[in-house]
Design a protein around this motif. Structure first.
Motif, PDB file in Angstrom:
ATOM      1  N   ILE A 466      -9.156   3.166 -15.568  1.00 45.09           N
ATOM      2  CA  ILE A 466      -9.694   3.330 -16.924  1.00 45.09           C
ATOM      3  C   ILE A 466      -8.850   4.350 -17.669  1.00 45.09           C
ATOM      4  CG2 ILE A 466     -11.718   3.963 -18.281  1.00 45.09           C
ATOM      5  CD1 ILE A 466     -13.425   3.315 -15.797  1.00 45.09           C
ATOM      6  N   LEU A 467      -8.398   3.978 -18.824  1.00 43.42           N
ATOM      7  CA  LEU A 467      -7.664   4.881 -19.703  1.00 43.42           C
ATOM      8  C   LEU A 467      -8.329   4.837 -21.078  1.00 43.42           C
ATOM      9  CD1 LEU A 467      -5.329   6.811 -20.219  1.00 43.42           C
ATOM     10  CD2 LEU A 467      -3.898   4.812 -20.769  1.00 43.42           C
ATOM     11  N   GLU A 468      -9.114   5.893 -21.365  1.00 44.10           N
ATOM     12  CA  GLU A 468      -9.900   5.976 -22.598  1.00 44.10           C
ATOM     13  C   GLU A 468     -10.812   4.757 -22.686  1.00 44.10           C
ATOM     14  OE1 GLU A 468      -7.027   6.548 -25.689  1.00 44.10           O
ATOM     15  OE2 GLU A 468      -6.611   8.628 -25.107  1.00 44.10           O
ATOM     16  N   GLU A 469     -10.617   3.869 -23.703  1.00 40.25           N
ATOM     17  CA  GLU A 469     -11.503   2.719 -23.870  1.00 40.25           C
ATOM     18  C   GLU A 469     -10.998   1.468 -23.137  1.00 40.25           C
ATOM     19  OE1 GLU A 469     -14.413   2.966 -25.282  1.00 40.25           O
ATOM     20  OE2 GLU A 469     -14.001   5.090 -25.690  1.00 40.25           O
ATOM     21  N   ASP A 470      -9.801   1.530 -22.635  1.00 39.36           N
ATOM     22  CA  ASP A 470      -9.229   0.372 -21.954  1.00 39.36           C
ATOM     23  C   ASP A 470      -9.390   0.513 -20.440  1.00 39.36           C
ATOM     24  OD1 ASP A 470      -8.357  -0.825 -24.321  1.00 39.36           O
ATOM     25  OD2 ASP A 470      -6.502   0.374 -24.323  1.00 39.36           O
ATOM     26  N   TYR A 471      -9.380  -0.635 -19.786  1.00 41.09           N
ATOM     27  CA  TYR A 471      -9.447  -0.619 -18.327  1.00 41.09           C
ATOM     28  C   TYR A 471      -8.760  -1.875 -17.780  1.00 41.09           C
ATOM     29  CZ  TYR A 471     -13.300  -3.947 -18.960  1.00 41.09           C
ATOM     30  OH  TYR A 471     -14.063  -5.038 -19.318  1.00 41.09           O
ATOM     31  N   THR A 472      -8.419  -1.790 -16.505  1.00 43.55           N
ATOM     32  CA  THR A 472      -7.849  -2.932 -15.787  1.00 43.55           C
ATOM     33  C   THR A 472      -8.569  -3.067 -14.465  1.00 43.55           C
ATOM     34  OG1 THR A 472      -5.665  -2.615 -16.782  1.00 43.55           O
ATOM     35  CG2 THR A 472      -5.769  -3.911 -14.753  1.00 43.55           C
ATOM     36  N   ASP A 473      -9.159  -4.248 -14.247  1.00 47.26           N
ATOM     37  CA  ASP A 473      -9.816  -4.545 -12.980  1.00 47.26           C
ATOM     38  C   ASP A 473      -8.863  -5.314 -12.062  1.00 47.26           C
ATOM     39  OD1 ASP A 473     -12.309  -3.376 -13.190  1.00 47.26           O
ATOM     40  OD2 ASP A 473     -13.137  -5.044 -14.330  1.00 47.26           O
ATOM     41  N   THR A 474      -8.878  -4.984 -10.793  1.00 45.63           N
ATOM     42  CA  THR A 474      -8.092  -5.716  -9.802  1.00 45.63           C
ATOM     43  C   THR A 474      -8.991  -6.026  -8.617  1.00 45.63           C
ATOM     44  OG1 THR A 474      -6.058  -4.568 -10.448  1.00 45.63           O
ATOM     45  CG2 THR A 474      -6.052  -5.725  -8.338  1.00 45.63           C
ATOM     46  N   SER A 475      -9.197  -7.317  -8.376  1.00 44.90           N
ATOM     47  CA  SER A 475      -9.909  -7.761  -7.181  1.00 44.90           C
ATOM     48  C   SER A 475      -8.871  -8.226  -6.161  1.00 44.90           C
ATOM     49  CB  SER A 475     -10.859  -8.910  -7.513  1.00 44.90           C
ATOM     50  OG  SER A 475     -11.825  -8.496  -8.463  1.00 44.90           O
ATOM     51  N   TYR A 476      -9.094  -7.891  -4.909  1.00 43.26           N
ATOM     52  CA  TYR A 476      -8.083  -8.228  -3.901  1.00 43.26           C
ATOM     53  C   TYR A 476      -8.738  -8.707  -2.615  1.00 43.26           C
ATOM     54  CZ  TYR A 476      -9.228  -3.407  -2.502  1.00 43.26           C
ATOM     55  OH  TYR A 476      -9.890  -2.262  -2.156  1.00 43.26           O
ATOM     56  N   LEU A 477      -8.021  -9.565  -1.930  1.00 46.55           N
ATOM     57  CA  LEU A 477      -8.405 -10.071  -0.615  1.00 46.55           C
ATOM     58  C   LEU A 477      -7.126 -10.104   0.221  1.00 46.55           C
ATOM     59  CD1 LEU A 477     -10.317 -11.425   1.447  1.00 46.55           C
ATOM     60  CD2 LEU A 477      -9.713 -13.626   0.401  1.00 46.55           C
ATOM     61  N   ASP A 478      -7.069  -9.264   1.247  1.00 47.39           N
ATOM     62  CA  ASP A 478      -5.874  -9.143   2.088  1.00 47.39           C
ATOM     63  C   ASP A 478      -6.233  -9.479   3.526  1.00 47.39           C
ATOM     64  OD1 ASP A 478      -4.536  -8.168  -0.189  1.00 47.39           O
ATOM     65  OD2 ASP A 478      -5.222  -6.130   0.241  1.00 47.39           O
ATOM     66  N   LEU A 479      -5.321 -10.143   4.208  1.00 51.78           N
ATOM     67  CA  LEU A 479      -5.548 -10.548   5.588  1.00 51.78           C
ATOM     68  C   LEU A 479      -4.361 -10.149   6.453  1.00 51.78           C
ATOM     69  CD1 LEU A 479      -6.693 -13.102   3.631  1.00 51.78           C
ATOM     70  CD2 LEU A 479      -7.566 -13.815   5.854  1.00 51.78           C
ATOM     71  N   GLU A 480      -4.671  -9.755   7.668  1.00 54.41           N
ATOM     72  CA  GLU A 480      -3.640  -9.415   8.655  1.00 54.41           C
ATOM     73  C   GLU A 480      -3.990 -10.125   9.959  1.00 54.41           C
ATOM     74  OE1 GLU A 480      -2.189  -5.543  11.288  1.00 54.41           O
ATOM     75  OE2 GLU A 480      -3.285  -5.249   9.414  1.00 54.41           O
ATOM     76  N   TYR A 481      -3.021 -10.859  10.522  1.00 53.22           N
ATOM     77  CA  TYR A 481      -3.252 -11.593  11.767  1.00 53.22           C
ATOM     78  C   TYR A 481      -2.231 -11.143  12.803  1.00 53.22           C
ATOM     79  CZ  TYR A 481      -3.804 -15.340  15.143  1.00 53.22           C
ATOM     80  OH  TYR A 481      -4.013 -16.051  16.302  1.00 53.22           O
ATOM     81  N   ASN A 482      -2.738 -10.733  13.949  1.00 52.63           N
ATOM     82  CA  ASN A 482      -1.871 -10.304  15.045  1.00 52.63           C
ATOM     83  C   ASN A 482      -2.177 -11.179  16.258  1.00 52.63           C
ATOM     84  OD1 ASN A 482      -0.856  -8.019  13.567  1.00 52.63           O
ATOM     85  ND2 ASN A 482      -2.868  -7.102  13.875  1.00 52.63           N
TER      86      ASN A 482
END
Length: 824
Positions: A466-482
């Motif tokens: 959030i910067l003053e009245e503006d904002y940026t949303d980031t949704s994430y889904l990360d996977l790791e397979y070993n």
């Protein structure tokens, strides 16, 4: 001969099977870790190929004193109940004794046991090890050090000249000198560029373990380890007291790991067993990794490959709990100096104290400027608290940052909680003043859930800037397979939505494999979908070879990368370096290709040990050490070379991957040894006469940087002591049982040096005995009521010092059966 007799016994047992008898006596070789008996009695079912082991004799061999087994209550139908012992098949052994596994070789009649517990012999050795370590308080945490190099007020040191031209097509080149020495009992290093510009590259005077283990006091160049949100120039020249030159900080959903190392060519980043990334330094001293946090409860490992062959492994903690101190424990950092480029004063002071085992409080002061000249002058106070709930471990961290140039206050807090396999991570930041400009927002929060499903780890969450009245949303889904060892598969999904806009979706894949002995491979792809649903694709493959001295083609370094993107199309780069590493000179011939241009290069180094300027040693790092000495025949066994004792030429001395042969005067010198490592010096026994051996099998050493150590190596003429176990009035089976429960001890000054089992014919041989006075004593591991020991139970043996070893025989031990021969 011994194998032939064992096979003959096996054949005779097979021949007797015609008469349908039960398992027969047999004598085998048995091993368990460092225990060994070449003539161990068992019963053997030759038809089923199953050895039967006696419970009492096995516990006696393994030296298990506190294992009480009632033989009558052993519920194994196949057991053999005999008068002297109860024998069970090897297949049932795990039901009675904690054995991990065993290996039975019927051809060699050899049984190898793998106990799941420490043997008494191991415990004795560990006790001796602890005593030695206690006697030498400067010893390593891992092993006892025999010889330690002393710090000096000043030493001649090592001087190195370096010429480099990374593109021979041009006339531009660099020429400089480096110097390393002991100065005021510290480690001093300096690097000075001469051409094309006279410029000081770096200078340090370092004292290890200053006031506290792990802390280093450095005068000269260092790297400020303040939190990542402080926008200051971190490379300084001044005074520093801190733990190391690698630090990490968490920035949103990523971890930044950076630092500087000298004399290294490759830095790797691992999480668990999997390679995350690597950086080829190619002449640079600095590195940085930026990685996505998929698991919030796993730390990272940095592996550094140095030019002198040393490999250093450092743990990098990303968890708040890593910084928790025990009650009453304190930690601190002090770093102050001028930024190297802008010459501006930079300061960082930090102090933490463990108020309780689960509560640590800390404070810090940061003052400095960034590359643009913008100032930071702040005071911070914070704490880390771990809740007492062991079922749901939770760690809470908070900080308050006060700007001293204004009334601006910033707040940072995070909560890390784990329940079963699920981790919850909550983070909130509120910045003010200059931090808003450097971070790009005034408020930030992140909610993350991660969970492991076997080999698969899933991380999902949402963050908002959030910067003053503006904002940026980031949704994430990360996977790791070993799924396999050394193999990692990663997938990253991010959907970024600025306020009032359609948003962009980014999909990334990464595959890393480090299973090859010398090569690493990383494949990556990225697919960006903008608000108009246009796709930008990029692909890359990177391969590098790690240079190790113990590997094949250790003089070749190779790496390449191939990239493709929709906008820039194909791009590739190749790094190929051939190393000429001799005792006189060190040469690199790198070939680099990118933008379809081939750039041949050249690097030449020559180092001089100022204490021995004409020695054939060309060490790579200025803080390396060298070891020298003379190998001689120590006839009188005093460990010192006397005038009448001969030096031994053509003897190979080994220290790690380095080795040298002694010259005609018996002298050797070995360099390229890291001062921060513990080394083991050994003599190649194949280059010694068969009747000689070193007085010590190995010498463990640790040197002081930029200096040498003198270690003379006395070689003793060795002798063999032999005798015979004799029996009168014995049946053959009785005599074999006597031999199976008899040891011969070689004792010196009250300490048992060797334990020897007799051969099947009763003879024993004690080999590799140096000059000295010994006691040879017989030891029965069982009380034989119907056997008398007639004559000596021990002998005093004196081996005189002389050039050749002796074969000393006749130390026999006589036994007589009481009454008529019968079963023992």
């Amino acid at each position: 001969m011994r194998k032939f007799l064992k096979k003959l016994i096996l054949f005779l047992l097979f021949f007797n099977s015609v008469f349908g008898v039960t398992p027969e006596e047999a004598y085998i070789e048995i091993k368990a870790k460092d225990l060994n008996n070449n003539f161990y009695m068992i019963y053997y079912d030759y038809e089923q190929d199953i050895p039967y082991l006696g419970i009492d004799s096995l516990t006696d061999f393994l030296e298990i004193k506190d294992l009480n087994i009632d033989r009558k209550k052993i519920d194994i139908p196949e057991k053999l109940e005999l008068e002297d012992d109860t024998y069970i098949p090897i297949t049932q052994l795990k039901n009675l004794i904690d054995i991990k596994d065993y290996t039975w070789d019927p051809d060699a009649l050899k049984l190898v046991l793998e106990p799941n517990f420490k043997l008494s012999s191991e415990i004795r050795k560990e006790a001796e090890h602890r005593i030695k370590k206690f006697e030498n308080q400067k010893g390593s945490n891992e092993e006892y050090v025999d010889v330690i190099g002393e710090k000096k007020l000043i030493s001649p040191g090592i001087l190195k000249f370096e010429y480099s031209n990374w593109d021979l097509r041009s006339s531009e080149y660099n020429f400089g000198i480096e110097y390393g020495t002991q100065l005021f009992y510290g480690d001093f290093k300096i690097s000075q560029n001469i051409e094309p510009d006279l410029e000081l590259d770096y200078v340090t005077l370092e004292y290890d373990n200053f006031l506290k283990d792990g802390n280093s006091l450095v005068f000269g160049d260092s790297y400020i380890s303040a939190d990542g949100f402080y926008d200051i120039d971190r490379s300084i020249r001044g005074v520093s007291i801190s733990k190391n030159d690698i630090f990490s900080f968490r920035k949103n959903n990523e971890t930044v790991i950076s630092g500087q190392v000298f004399g290294a060519n490759l830095v790797e980043l691992f999480q668990g067993q999997n390679l995350i990334d690597y950086k080829r330094l190619n002449g640079s001293n600095k590195f940085e990794f930026i990685v996505t946090n998929i698991s919030n409860f796993n730390n990272y490992t940095v592996k550094i490959y140095y030019d002198d062959g040393r490999i250093e492994v450092r743990e990098v903690g990303i968890l708040s709990s890593n910084r928790l101190l025990s009650k009453g424990e304190s930690d601190y950092s002090l770093q102050v100096g001028q930024s190297i480029d802008a010459k501006k004063l930079q300061q960082y002071y930090n102090y933490s104290y463990g108020l309780l085992n689960d509560l640590t409080l800390g404070t810090a002061y940061v003052s400095g400027v960034n590359e643009d000249g913008e100032k930071t002058n702040s005071f911070e106070f914070g704490g880390i608290y771990r809740t007492p709930l062991k079922v749901i471990p939770t760690v809470i961290e908070g900080k308050i940052v006060q700007s001293l140039d204004s009334n601006n206050i910033s707040y940072l807090t995070n909560i890390n909680q784990r329940f079963l396999q699920t981790t919850l991570f909550l983070e909130y930041q509120q910045f003010s003043g200059s931090f808003v400009e450097s971070e790009g927002y005034d408020k930030y929060w992140n909610v993350n859930l991660s969970r492991g499903f076997g080999n698969l780890t899933v991380s999902l969450g949402n963050e908002r800037e959030i910067l003053e009245e503006d904002y940026t949303d980031t949704s994430y889904l990360d996977l790791e397979y070993n799924g396999f060892r050394n193999f990692g598969l990663y997938m990253y999904n991010d959907f970024e939505t600025p306020k009032g806009e359609a948003g962009e979706y980014d999909l990334g894949f990464k595959v890393s494999y480090s299973g090859f002995e010398d090569f690493y491979t990383i494949l990556e792809s990225d697919h960006n979908f903008d608000e108009d649903n246009k796709i930008e694709n990029s692909y890359s493959i990177r391969v590098t070879r790690k240079v190790r001295r113990d590997s094949k083609f250790s003089n070749i370094d190779f790496g390449f990368n191939l990239n493709y993107s929709d906008s820039e199309k194909f791009y590739f780069g190749i790094d190929f370096t051939w190393y000429l590493d001799s005792d006189l000179i060190y040469v690199e011939t790198p070939f680099n290709m990118d933008d379809n241009e081939l750039r041949p290069g050249l690097k030449v180094e020559k180092s001089i040990l100022l204490e021995k300027p004409f020695s054939n040693i060309n060490t790579k790092n200025m803080d390396d050490i060298w070891v020298e000495g003379v190998v001689f025949l120590d006839k009188n066994g005093n460990g010192i070379k006397d005038e009448d004792e001969d030096a031994l030429p053509e003897i190979e001395i080994r220290i790690g991957t380095e080795s040298r042969f002694t010259d005609r005067a018996g002298k050797y010198i070995i360099g390229n040894l890291s001062s921060s490592s513990i080394h083991v010096l050994e003599v190649n026994g194949e280059t010694l006469d068969a009747m000689m051996r070193p007085e010590k099998d190995r010498v463990v050493l640790k040197g002081a940087s930029s200096s040498g150590m003198v270690i003379d190596i006395p070689i003793s003429p060795i002798s063999v002591i032999t005798g015979e176990i004799k029996g009168e009035g014995f049946k053959e089976s009785d005599f074999f049982k006597l031999l199976g429960k008899t040891e011969i001890h070689l004792i010196k000054d009250g300490t048992v040096l060797k334990r020897i089992y007799p051969e099947f014919d009763g003879y024993y041989y004690i080999e590799d005995v140096a000059p000295g006075t010994y006691t040879v004593k017989i030891n029965h591991k069982e009380n034989f009521e119907n056997i008398n020991l007639v004559g000596n139970s021990d002998y005093t043996v004196i081996i005189e010092p002389k050039e050749d070893g002796d074969y000393i025989e006749g130390f026999d031990f006589h036994h007589k059966m009481i009454g008529a021969p019968s079963e023992l």
